[in-house]
Structure formats: C-alpha cells, structure tokens
Motif scaffolding. Structure first.
Motif, PDB file in Angstrom:
ATOM      1  N   LYS A 237      -8.742   2.452  -6.133  1.00  0.00           N
ATOM      2  CA  LYS A 237      -9.207   3.836  -6.280  1.00  0.00           C
ATOM      3  C   LYS A 237      -9.865   4.113  -7.620  1.00  0.00           C
ATOM      4  O   LYS A 237     -10.120   5.268  -7.953  1.00  0.00           O
ATOM      5  CB  LYS A 237      -8.026   4.803  -6.080  1.00  0.00           C
ATOM      6  CG  LYS A 237      -7.460   4.785  -4.667  1.00  0.00           C
ATOM      7  CD  LYS A 237      -6.355   5.819  -4.530  1.00  0.00           C
ATOM      8  CE  LYS A 237      -5.809   5.847  -3.089  1.00  0.00           C
ATOM      9  NZ  LYS A 237      -4.747   6.866  -2.930  1.00  0.00           N
TER      10      LYS A 237
ATOM     11  N   THR B  35       0.831  -1.211   0.000  1.00  0.00           N
ATOM     12  CA  THR B  35       0.000   0.000   0.000  1.00  0.00           C
ATOM     13  C   THR B  35       0.865   1.260   0.000  1.00  0.00           C
ATOM     14  O   THR B  35       0.638   2.182  -0.794  1.00  0.00           O
ATOM     15  CB  THR B  35      -0.931   0.014   1.227  1.00  0.00           C
ATOM     16  OG1 THR B  35      -1.787  -1.133   1.179  1.00  0.00           O
ATOM     17  CG2 THR B  35      -1.779   1.270   1.246  1.00  0.00           C
ATOM     18  N   SER B  36       1.859   1.284   0.878  1.00  0.00           N
ATOM     19  CA  SER B  36       2.731   2.465   0.955  1.00  0.00           C
ATOM     20  C   SER B  36       3.528   2.645  -0.331  1.00  0.00           C
ATOM     21  O   SER B  36       3.672   3.771  -0.826  1.00  0.00           O
ATOM     22  CB  SER B  36       3.689   2.341   2.141  1.00  0.00           C
ATOM     23  OG  SER B  36       2.987   2.366   3.363  1.00  0.00           O
TER      24      SER B  36
ATOM     25  N   GLU C 182       1.179   4.015  -3.078  1.00  0.00           N
ATOM     26  CA  GLU C 182       0.793   5.411  -2.832  1.00  0.00           C
ATOM     27  C   GLU C 182       1.972   6.353  -3.110  1.00  0.00           C
ATOM     28  O   GLU C 182       1.805   7.415  -3.732  1.00  0.00           O
ATOM     29  CB  GLU C 182       0.298   5.574  -1.400  1.00  0.00           C
ATOM     30  CG  GLU C 182      -1.067   4.919  -1.157  1.00  0.00           C
ATOM     31  CD  GLU C 182      -1.511   5.009   0.297  1.00  0.00           C
ATOM     32  OE1 GLU C 182      -2.698   4.774   0.562  1.00  0.00           O
ATOM     33  OE2 GLU C 182      -0.652   5.312   1.171  1.00  0.00           O
TER      34      GLU C 182
ATOM     35  N   VAL D 146       2.770   6.441  -6.938  1.00  0.00           N
ATOM     36  CA  VAL D 146       1.807   7.244  -7.696  1.00  0.00           C
ATOM     37  C   VAL D 146       2.231   8.715  -7.658  1.00  0.00           C
ATOM     38  O   VAL D 146       2.292   9.400  -8.688  1.00  0.00           O
ATOM     39  CB  VAL D 146       0.372   7.081  -7.156  1.00  0.00           C
ATOM     40  CG1 VAL D 146      -0.542   8.178  -7.699  1.00  0.00           C
ATOM     41  CG2 VAL D 146      -0.194   5.722  -7.526  1.00  0.00           C
ATOM     42  N   GLY D 147       2.528   9.208  -6.450  1.00  0.00           N
ATOM     43  CA  GLY D 147       2.975  10.595  -6.312  1.00  0.00           C
ATOM     44  C   GLY D 147       4.286  10.839  -7.032  1.00  0.00           C
ATOM     45  O   GLY D 147       4.492  11.896  -7.657  1.00  0.00           O
TER      46      GLY D 147
ATOM     47  N   LEU E  57      -4.801  -0.103  -5.789  1.00  0.00           N
ATOM     48  CA  LEU E  57      -5.168   0.531  -4.513  1.00  0.00           C
ATOM     49  C   LEU E  57      -6.694   0.580  -4.331  1.00  0.00           C
ATOM     50  O   LEU E  57      -7.173   1.020  -3.284  1.00  0.00           O
ATOM     51  CB  LEU E  57      -4.595   1.946  -4.461  1.00  0.00           C
ATOM     52  CG  LEU E  57      -3.075   2.063  -4.239  1.00  0.00           C
ATOM     53  CD1 LEU E  57      -2.614   3.488  -4.523  1.00  0.00           C
ATOM     54  CD2 LEU E  57      -2.703   1.645  -2.826  1.00  0.00           C
TER      55      LEU E  57
ATOM     56  N   ASN F 206      -3.411   2.829  -9.215  1.00  0.00           N
ATOM     57  CA  ASN F 206      -4.669   3.246  -8.580  1.00  0.00           C
ATOM     58  C   ASN F 206      -5.665   2.098  -8.559  1.00  0.00           C
ATOM     59  O   ASN F 206      -6.450   1.955  -7.609  1.00  0.00           O
ATOM     60  CB  ASN F 206      -5.235   4.459  -9.306  1.00  0.00           C
ATOM     61  CG  ASN F 206      -4.570   5.750  -8.884  1.00  0.00           C
ATOM     62  OD1 ASN F 206      -4.139   5.901  -7.736  1.00  0.00           O
ATOM     63  ND2 ASN F 206      -4.475   6.719  -9.798  1.00  0.00           N
TER      64      ASN F 206
END
Length: 211
Positions: free
Chosen positions: A210, A157-158, A161, A164-165, A208, A205
């Motif tokens: 999303k 998960t980390s 995330e 993605v950034g 995740l 995403n």
C-alpha cells in the motif's frame, strides 16, 4: 611532718591529674557518641530509588494504563498466532518484535496501577475482547476467531490489515495520554508507543503493497 607535707602534695597532684583525664575522656566519649549517633547503622541512608518521588498521576493516566493493557494483550495474542500460521518471514519477525515490546509494557503498566491502588484488568485465556470494543482498534471475537482459522498468505494479509488498525487505535490512545496525562513515565511510554507503532504501521503497509 616535713616528710608528710610533700607526700600529701604529690597525692593531691596525682588526684587532680586523674580527675582532669577522666573529664577529658568523658568529653571525648560524648562527642564520639553524638557523632556515631548521627551515622548510626540503625538508621541507614535510604536508597536512591526509595528517595525518588513517585510522581503524581491523574485519571487520564489510570485510563491509559487500564485501556492499553488489554489492548496490548490482544496484540500479543494476535502475534502468537503468527508463529504457526504466518507464511512470510517478515510477518513472523514483526510479530516477534510486537511481543517483545508490548509484553514488558503490560508488566510496567500493571505495576503502576498496583502502586496507585487501582485494579489491574484481569487476564483470561480466550477472553471475549468485545468487552473492550469501545477502545480504538480493538478486535471483536468474530474477527479473532476468523484470524485463527487462517494460515499462509491468507493469514499474513489478514494479520497485517488487522494489526494496522490495532496499532492506529493504540497511537490514538497514546496521544490522549500525552495530551491529558500528568504522570511523567506514562507520558514517556505513550510517546514511545506512538513512535514505535507508527513505524510498524509504515512497515506493514509496505508488506501489504500500500505504499
């Protein structure tokens, strides 16, 4: 005397013939020499790569390469962590894809900077990336240290995330190169980065949940 004159004529004729032959040979030799001079192996034709223009570059191209190299290095560093920490096969596959794409791109941009007589950003294991924190999507040491302490689903998960950034930042930097750069190959690479990393952002995403 009657016999001497015909003999003298024959001698004169032979001498004239020999002189003409020598003159023709000399002309042929000169023509051949001129031709071989044009095709002399001492001056081989340049290879296509040597003849190809290097292309012009500007400050935006230099900034793109100098910024994207450490940016890519951090992405590769994050991807390396997934080998032993990730639980999801999809995350491991994505991390491997990132390494295979961005590793060669780092080498390409490093060669450009060297050719432009610009300094290639130094690479140091465990380097403090906070020096590049002004670049979009770049992670600080605290974030990287926290990621290194995680494993399994928590890591997945980390990692997703953060990546993605990170990718969003790279896309922004590549967009600036497309708008302001002048070096054709750098602009092409920027377009490739935008396309590839936007696709990976969509994929991450989805992983995740999303989308």
């Amino acid at each position: 005397m009657k016999h001497t004159r015909p003999r003298m004529r024959r001698i004169t004729l032979v001498a004239a013939t020999a002189t003409s032959a020598l003159a023709l040979a000399a002309c042929g030799s000169n023509d051949s020499g001129s031709h071989s001079g044009n095709d002399s192996p001492a001056k081989p034709a340049s290879s296509p790569s040597a003849q190809a223009p290097s292309g012009t570059h500007n400050a935006a191209d230099v900034a793109f390469a100098k910024g994207m190299i450490p940016h890519h290095r951090q992405a590769v560093e994050m991807a390396d962590l997934a080998v032993t920490r990730a639980a999801s096969p999809q995350v491991k596959e994505l991390a491997d894809k990132i390494k295979k794409a961005q590793g060669p791109e780092i080498k390409t941009m490093s060669r450009w900077l060297t050719a432009w007589h610009e300094q290639v950003p130094e690479e140091m294991p465990g380097m403090d990336h906070s020096a590049h924190s002004e670049m979009p999507g770049m992670m600080g040491m605290k974030e990287m240290d926290a990621l290194k302490k995680k494993s399994g689903k928590d890591f997945d998960t980390s990692f997703l995330e953060m990546m993605v950034g990170h990718h969003q930042g790279a896309v922004k930097m590549a967009g600036a190169e497309k708008d302001k750069g002048s070096f054709g190959r750098a602009k092409t690479l920027a377009a490739d980065i935008i396309k590839a990393q936007n696709a990976e952002i969509t994929q991450m995403n989805k992983l995740l949940g999303k989308s």
